[in-house]
Design a protein around this motif. Structure first.
Motif, mmCIF file in Angstrom:
data_model
loop_
_atom_site.group_PDB
_atom_site.id
_atom_site.type_symbol
_atom_site.label_atom_id
_atom_site.label_comp_id
_atom_site.label_asym_id
_atom_site.label_seq_id
_atom_site.Cartn_x
_atom_site.Cartn_y
_atom_site.Cartn_z
ATOM 1 N N THR A 4 -2.631 0.814 -3.182
ATOM 2 C CA THR A 4 -2.968 -0.602 -3.006
ATOM 3 C C THR A 4 -1.914 -1.320 -2.165
ATOM 4 O OG1 THR A 4 -1.764 -1.242 -4.990
ATOM 5 C CG2 THR A 4 -4.118 -0.672 -5.265
ATOM 6 N N VAL A 5 -2.235 -2.518 -1.732
ATOM 7 C CA VAL A 5 -1.279 -3.330 -0.971
ATOM 8 C C VAL A 5 -0.019 -3.614 -1.800
ATOM 9 C CG1 VAL A 5 -0.905 -5.575 0.129
ATOM 10 C CG2 VAL A 5 -3.016 -4.311 0.562
ATOM 11 N N PRO A 6 -0.141 -4.014 -3.085
ATOM 12 C CA PRO A 6 1.087 -4.230 -3.875
ATOM 13 C C PRO A 6 1.936 -2.956 -4.003
ATOM 14 C CG PRO A 6 -0.769 -5.264 -4.965
ATOM 15 C CD PRO A 6 -1.335 -4.444 -3.833
ATOM 16 N N CYS A 7 1.292 -1.812 -4.104
ATOM 17 C CA CYS A 7 2.017 -0.544 -4.164
ATOM 18 C C CYS A 7 2.798 -0.340 -2.872
ATOM 19 C CB CYS A 7 1.045 0.611 -4.391
ATOM 20 S SG CYS A 7 1.790 2.251 -4.231
ATOM 21 N N CYS A 8 2.144 -0.512 -1.741
ATOM 22 C CA CYS A 8 2.807 -0.312 -0.445
ATOM 23 C C CYS A 8 3.911 -1.337 -0.207
ATOM 24 C CB CYS A 8 1.780 -0.345 0.685
ATOM 25 S SG CYS A 8 0.751 1.147 0.712
ATOM 26 N N THR A 9 3.729 -2.533 -0.707
ATOM 27 C CA THR A 9 4.786 -3.537 -0.611
ATOM 28 C C THR A 9 6.014 -3.058 -1.384
ATOM 29 O OG1 THR A 9 3.186 -5.327 -0.370
ATOM 30 C CG2 THR A 9 5.397 -5.942 -1.111
#
Length: 119
Positions: free
Chosen positions: A52-57
């Motif tokens: 997910t985007v939060p994971c990649c952040t």
């Protein structure tokens, strides 16, 4: 005597700054906690094929914390501990491919319970 104390104080201040700037395991785990659905190995895995985007952040934030070999060792040991605690609930290949999937130019080694983080 004063000539000796000034360099000693400077060395002490630099050492303290280095220790305080090293990433903590709490920081690493909180930044990477959104990645758990992606790396988990369970039948109800809602992680899909991409993090997910939060994971990649979080992956990107951890990458930015790696300013020295010591930082990388701290991060590696933290990940190793977390992965050991999760046991068979993790798909190891998904852990090591996180940086690539998130567009971060860092090759994460395949960390497992036997991996030597000092290398």
């Amino acid at each position: 005597m004063a000539h000796f104390l000034v360099p000693l104080c400077l060395i002490l201040l630099i050492s303290i700054q280095y220790v305080l700037s090293a990433p903590s395991c709490q920081t690493v785990t909180s930044q990477l906690s959104p990645c758990l659905p992606y790396i988990r190995n369970d039948s109800g895995n809602k992680g899909g094929n991409s993090p997910t985007v939060p994971c990649c952040t979080g992956v990107n934030n951890i990458y930015k914390l790696q300013k020295s070999k010591g930082d990388r060792v701290v991060i590696c040991n933290c990940l190793k501990t977390v992965l050991i605690n999760l046991g068979n609930m993790v798909i190891p290949s998904r852990v090591s491919e996180l940086p690539k999937k998130c567009g971060v130019s860092y090759n994460m080694p395949p960390i497992d319970k036997n991996y030597d983080c000092n290398k």
